[in-house]
Design an enzyme around this catalytic site. Structure first.
Site, PDB file in Angstrom:
ATOM      1  N   ASP A 180       0.824  -1.214   0.000  1.00 34.47           N
ATOM      2  CA  ASP A 180       0.000   0.000   0.000  1.00 34.47           C
ATOM      3  C   ASP A 180       0.856   1.261   0.000  1.00 34.47           C
ATOM      4  O   ASP A 180       2.035   1.228   0.349  1.00 34.47           O
ATOM      5  CB  ASP A 180      -0.923   0.012   1.227  1.00 34.47           C
ATOM      6  CG  ASP A 180      -0.150   0.009   2.546  1.00 34.47           C
ATOM      7  OD1 ASP A 180       0.694  -0.900   2.735  1.00 34.47           O
ATOM      8  OD2 ASP A 180      -0.349   0.923   3.366  1.00 34.47           O
ATOM      9  N   GLU A 195      -0.027  -0.981   5.682  1.00 33.40           N
ATOM     10  CA  GLU A 195       1.045  -0.563   6.597  1.00 33.40           C
ATOM     11  C   GLU A 195       0.949   0.919   6.895  1.00 33.40           C
ATOM     12  O   GLU A 195       1.196   1.356   8.020  1.00 33.40           O
ATOM     13  CB  GLU A 195       2.415  -0.894   5.989  1.00 33.40           C
ATOM     14  CG  GLU A 195       3.572  -0.794   6.974  1.00 33.40           C
ATOM     15  CD  GLU A 195       4.207   0.575   7.086  1.00 33.40           C
ATOM     16  OE1 GLU A 195       5.065   0.751   7.960  1.00 33.40           O
ATOM     17  OE2 GLU A 195       3.853   1.485   6.316  1.00 33.40           O
ATOM     18  N   GLU A 196       0.594   1.691   5.891  1.00 30.91           N
ATOM     19  CA  GLU A 196       0.624   3.151   6.038  1.00 30.91           C
ATOM     20  C   GLU A 196      -0.447   3.679   6.988  1.00 30.91           C
ATOM     21  O   GLU A 196      -0.385   4.832   7.404  1.00 30.91           O
ATOM     22  CB  GLU A 196       0.483   3.825   4.665  1.00 30.91           C
ATOM     23  CG  GLU A 196       1.659   3.558   3.726  1.00 30.91           C
ATOM     24  CD  GLU A 196       2.931   4.278   4.126  1.00 30.91           C
ATOM     25  OE1 GLU A 196       2.921   4.982   5.153  1.00 30.91           O
ATOM     26  OE2 GLU A 196       3.929   4.131   3.413  1.00 30.91           O
ATOM     27  N   HIS A 222       6.318  10.000   1.011  1.00 32.34           N
ATOM     28  CA  HIS A 222       5.048  10.675   1.306  1.00 32.34           C
ATOM     29  C   HIS A 222       5.028  12.083   0.728  1.00 32.34           C
ATOM     30  O   HIS A 222       4.526  13.016   1.353  1.00 32.34           O
ATOM     31  CB  HIS A 222       4.759  10.706   2.814  1.00 32.34           C
ATOM     32  CG  HIS A 222       4.616   9.350   3.427  1.00 32.34           C
ATOM     33  ND1 HIS A 222       4.003   9.132   4.645  1.00 32.34           N
ATOM     34  CD2 HIS A 222       4.988   8.136   2.985  1.00 32.34           C
ATOM     35  CE1 HIS A 222       4.029   7.828   4.919  1.00 32.34           C
ATOM     36  NE2 HIS A 222       4.628   7.217   3.916  1.00 32.34           N
TER      37      HIS A 222
HETATM   38 ZN    ZN Z   1       6.712   2.227   4.052  1.00 36.18          ZN
END
Ligand code: ZN
Length: 426
Positions: A95, A190-191, A396
């Site tokens: 993800d 995970e995020e 990000h």
């Molecule tokens: Zn990561």
């Protein structure tokens, strides 16, 4: 230095693996796998499964064993190796963060980058300038991958996914020299901090594991934040505004006062670095009747984490002192804990990673994570899982970038790691 490798490559094995890792990476980043906050489903978005399915298919084609796509969207597989050696786990997440767009990613490969500022073609206000980034400045001559500037790139963590896949492909084709059995896991969500929620450690069956979810060349991360979530709920009293005199207690205003009382020059993500912790309000939902302020609280030191939470409780108490008709509750929930103490109990896990990094011609760098990873959760559950570099940078953000040469070094590190673990004195 490995003199047989071309400039930019740390060793000839890395150079050999680069094309496959890059080819996979460019395919995987085009698949939108953005996770979502507040979803009722697992994984949080069904589109993550598209990449999970593809990876399971590709692992079968490579000849991996025990390939499984679980009902929760995890992919597990085995690269068989020396049955007497410990089993090494390799983990990455499919993800991408909900915070930056991940739809229609158009990766751009800047081959043999000449060192001039990189203007991103989809948004020319986005410029990667080596003047602003030492990590970029030292990579003149590398092949640099970016997005077109309108989305993230997705190197977090599709670089890790591509590196594990390319290394698995290589190990399956090259059983000699001997390597340990490798267990692969690709996780989802995970995020949003849910990457290991349904992770079955017994089914995974690894003796030690590594997440491929780090950043700069040679970095080995054995330390994370300890993290909690704090929700402060303020209940006011709602009345028709025409007849509210002396009666209305406005929770919106009380919440705003509380946020305004946070220090401006410290204890926030925007004012801290290194080992400094913070309290970070990242969501407010408010009506006059009720306001909820959600904070993430972070520190590398659990005692300081408790201090930060006490500070938030004190702010909550002040709301009631100023307005006794308001009702305030503070709910703290644990997110994850610093993995360092548990990793330090398994020195071999760190030593093997450092040896593997050295074998690809890179000096290992111990780094700490200002955040968490799947590995922190797994370590807490008994599987020591430090985090290895992937070669991606500026995660990000739409300015995320990746060095192909560093990605190749990470891929070679995985191959060497599997070999190191199969050596009898390890
Ligand atoms: Zn990561």
């Amino acid at each position: 230095m490995d003199r047989s490798a071309s400039a930019g490559y740390t060793c000839s094995l890395a150079e050999e693996l680069a094309a496959d890792a890059l080819d996979r990476f460019l395919r995987y980043v085009r698949i939108d796998t953005q996770a979502a906050y507040g979803s009722e489903t697992y994984p949080s978005t069904a589109k993550q499964l598209e990449l999970s399915r593809l990876l399971a298919d590709e692992l079968r084609e490579l000849g991996a064993s025990d390939v499984e796509l679980t009902e929760h969207g995890y992919v597990f597989a085995t690269v068989p190796g020396d049955p007497d050696a410990p089993v090494v786990g390799l983990i990455a997440h499919v993800d991408t963060t909900p915070d930056v767009g991940g739809t229609d990613v158009q990766p751009v490969v800047h081959r043999g980058w000449d060192g001039s500022p990189i203007e991103l073609p989809g948004d020319t206000t986005q410029v990667l300038d080596p003047e602003d980034s030492e990590a970029l400045a030292v990579r003149v001559g590398h092949d640099i991958v970016t997005s077109d500037g309108t989305t993230l790139l997705g190197a977090d963590d599709k670089a890790g996914v591509a590196e594990i896949m390319a290394a698995a492909s290589y190990l399956l084709r090259n059983p000699e020299p001997a390597h340990s059995t490798v267990r692969i896991a690709f996780t989802v969500d995970e995020e949003i901090g849910q990457g290991t929620r349904h992770f079955d450690l017994d089914a995974f069956g690894a003796d030690a594991a590594y997440t491929l979810d780090g950043s700069g060349l040679g970095e080995l991360e054995v330390e994370t934040f300890s993290a909690d979530q704090v929700v402060i709920t303020i209940r006011g009293r709602s009345f028709h505004p025409g007849t509210a005199k002396g009666k209305l207690v406005n929770a919106v205003k009380l919440a705003a006062d509380l946020v305004a009382a946070l220090p401006a020059d410290r204890l926030s993500p925007e004012t801290t670095e290194g080992r400094e912790g913070f309290v970070h309000p990242n969501l407010i939902e408010a009506t006059t009747e009720e306001a909820k302020i959600r904070f993430i609280v972070r520190d590398h030191d659990d005692a300081l984490l408790a201090e930060h939470e006490a500070f938030l409780r004190a702010l909550a108490d002040e709301v009631v002192q100023r307005e006794p008709r308001a009702r305030v509750t503070v709910d703290v929930s644990e997110t994850y804990r610093n993995m360092r103490p548990a990793i330090e109990a398994h020195p071999r896990v760190v030593a093997a990673a450092e040896e593997a990094i050295r074998r690809v011609g890179v000096e290992p760098v111990r780094a700490l994570i200002r955040g968490g990873t799947d590995g922190a959760m797994l370590t807490a559950s008994g599987l020591p899982t430090p985090n290895l570099f992937t070669g991606g940078q500026e995660y990000h953000s739409v300015r995320e970038w990746l060095s192909v040469q560093d990605m190749a070094a990470a891929t070679a590190t995985i191959v060497e790691l599997a070999r190191v673990w199969a050596e009898p004195d390890r």
